[in-house]
Design a protein around this motif. Structure first.
Motif, PDB file in Angstrom:
ATOM      1  N   ARG A 235     -28.016  18.907 -29.457  1.00 15.94           N
ATOM      2  CA  ARG A 235     -28.329  17.586 -30.109  1.00 15.94           C
ATOM      3  C   ARG A 235     -27.624  16.538 -29.269  1.00 15.94           C
ATOM      4  O   ARG A 235     -27.909  15.492 -29.290  1.00 15.94           O
ATOM      5  CB  ARG A 235     -27.808  17.741 -31.700  1.00 15.94           C
ATOM      6  CG  ARG A 235     -28.147  16.820 -32.431  1.00 15.94           C
ATOM      7  CD  ARG A 235     -28.595  17.259 -33.847  1.00 15.94           C
ATOM      8  NE  ARG A 235     -27.748  17.994 -34.490  1.00 15.94           N
ATOM      9  CZ  ARG A 235     -26.451  17.744 -35.316  1.00 15.94           C
ATOM     10  NH1 ARG A 235     -26.622  16.155 -35.548  1.00 15.94           N
ATOM     11  NH2 ARG A 235     -25.738  18.152 -36.044  1.00 15.94           N
ATOM     12  N   LYS A 236     -26.233  16.887 -29.015  1.00 22.88           N
ATOM     13  CA  LYS A 236     -25.250  15.889 -28.181  1.00 22.88           C
ATOM     14  C   LYS A 236     -24.610  16.830 -27.301  1.00 22.88           C
ATOM     15  O   LYS A 236     -24.168  17.675 -27.312  1.00 22.88           O
ATOM     16  CB  LYS A 236     -24.441  15.452 -29.192  1.00 22.88           C
ATOM     17  CG  LYS A 236     -24.816  14.193 -29.952  1.00 22.88           C
ATOM     18  CD  LYS A 236     -23.700  13.762 -30.775  1.00 22.88           C
ATOM     19  CE  LYS A 236     -24.108  12.329 -31.550  1.00 22.88           C
ATOM     20  NZ  LYS A 236     -23.151  11.665 -32.174  1.00 22.88           N
TER      21      LYS A 236
ATOM     22  N   ALA B 299     -20.263  12.017 -25.988  1.00 25.30           N
ATOM     23  CA  ALA B 299     -21.455  13.025 -26.275  1.00 25.30           C
ATOM     24  C   ALA B 299     -22.566  11.951 -27.290  1.00 25.30           C
ATOM     25  O   ALA B 299     -21.933  11.142 -28.005  1.00 25.30           O
ATOM     26  CB  ALA B 299     -20.958  14.251 -26.969  1.00 25.30           C
TER      27      ALA B 299
END
Lengths: 161, 262
Positions: B167-168, B262
């Motif tokens: 996701r990050k 991130a």
């Protein structure tokens, strides 16, 4: 010995080489294209940068046989067809982007690769891209200036060195 | 350089066959192996170049949502083609070596060599990627076996690396300016079911997962989550560029930076 065939500066060339023959050696020793300089032979200095199918590579770290069928451009291919200096070469001359000149072929080839993918690079982008090209004379300022000028940008804001 | 015979197969099958010959060695982009050969630290009888194998090049998204990178894909191509698919991976690839090195060096070559300061192993381990060879699929957690050592058998070729996309994610590298390798580098990947943290350049055992940080970041994904964690200098690399203590400190600092980025 195995035969290798490639296109160098638009000309079809071939030669017999050993497995261990480097592209830099093939260009210099077999083709007589001594504009490609070998500075360190350890892929640190970037003096031997040429374009292999359009991408900059250190010719001392590519085997000649790995360039089979490839299109290679060396510093000898950077001049205009009439023999006059190409835009990047002229900018190096105009802005004193060289002193001893040993690193210059690699610098010009790296600069050409940069300008192909980024037509108007910033000063920081130029410095980052020339990371793999070492110059022991100029202190880089005038090289950066030359590349900036070759891209058609104003160089007056960069202090003269 | 000692003399050797040079083979340039055009297919994986041909390469596998060529590598069965006595004292054959695979050549990726050559950015590590060629200097090694020049120093006479390797003396293959046959060098099998993998650069002419088209089926091992390129980046794409697979049907199950992973990003697949061909084993023979140069760093510059990953930097360009993975930009939208997996930005942190593309950024990592774009920061390896210098532009000329990135034109030649390949992901497969980097992973097979498993230099303790290389960047790619951190991305592969933190992403929980799968290394696909001509024989099997190896999960990242089982691939790296310590400095310059991997699960690859003799003659085994990395065909492809499949990355689950977090996701990050972010890779933070403290660059050793002369070699351009990571003095220490940390890749943080946040998935729906947890966080993975992989550290390169620091440990004498090569790339590793920092499990304590993973636990802390899974509980709270913010830079301060790793502030109180201690990293022992024991087993860290000590050389003229940095002491084990210095590297141990970098692990924590770079992890926090990766979380912030991130």
């Amino acid at each position: 010995m195995p035969k290798v065939t490639m296109t160098v500066n638009g000309m079809a060339v071939s030669g017999e080489v050993e497995g261990r023959t480097l592209l830099s050696d093939f260009l210099r020793d077999d083709l007589g294209l001594t504009g490609t300089h070998v500075g360190c032979d350890t892929s640190q200095c970037g003096a031997c940068v040429v374009h292999l199918d359009g991408a900059p590579v250190k010719a001392c770290s590519v085997f000649a046989l790995d360039a089979e069928g490839a299109k290679v451009t060396t510093i000898e291919g950077m001049a205009n067809p009439d023999g006059s200096l190409g835009v990047i070469q002229k900018a190096f001359q105009d802005h004193h982007g060289l002193q001893c000149g040993f690193c210059t072929p690699g610098m010009v080839m790296s600069a050409a690769a940069l300008l192909k993918e980024n037509r108007k690079p910033t000063e920081a982008e130029i410095r980052a891209y020339l990371d793999g090209n070492i110059c022991r004379c100029t202190g880089y300022h005038n090289i950066v200036k030359a590349v900036l000028a070759a891209s058609g940008q104003d160089v007056s804001r960069i202090a003269a060195e | 350089m000692y003399a050797f015979e040079f083979a340039r197969p055009r297919t994986i099958a041909e390469a596998v066959k060529a590598l069965k010959r006595d004292e054959a060695l695979a050549l990726g982009g050559g950015q590590t192996l060629i200097p090694t050969l020049k120093n006479r630290l390797a003396s293959p009888s046959v060098l099998v170049s993998l650069t002419g194998i088209a089926e091992m090049k390129g980046v794409c998204r697979t049907d199950d949502g992973m990003v697949a990178v061909g084993g023979g894909t140069p760093h510059a191509v990953v930097a360009r083609e993975a930009r939208k698919l997996y930005p942190a991976l593309a950024a990592l690839a774009g920061g390896i070596g210098d532009p000329a090195v990135r034109s030649r060096g390949t992901i497969g070559g980097s992973l097979a060599n498993n230099d303790p300061a290389a960047c790619y192993p951190a991305a592969v381990l933190a992403s929980g990627a799968t290394i696909v060879t001509n024989r099997r699929k190896i999960p990242a957690d089982k691939f790296f076996r310590g400095m310059f050592s991997t699960a690859l058998a003799e003659g085994e070729i990395i065909i492809e690396v499949r990355f689950p996309v977090p996701r990050k994610a972010s890779y933070q590298k403290f660059r050793q300016p002369a070699s351009r390798f990571a003095l220490t580098g940390v890749f943080v990947a946040r998935f729906d079911d947890g966080v993975r943290v992989a550290v390169t350049g620091a440990s004498e055992g090569g790339v590793y997962r920092w499990k304590e940080a993973e636990k802390a970041l899974t509980a709270a994904f913010r830079p301060s989550a790793v502030e109180g964690l201690k990293v022992s200098p024991k087993g860290m690399i000590g050389d003229l560029h940095g002491t084990p203590e210095y590297r141990a400190n970098l692990v924590r600092v770079l992890t926090a930076r990766a979380v912030a980025a991130a």
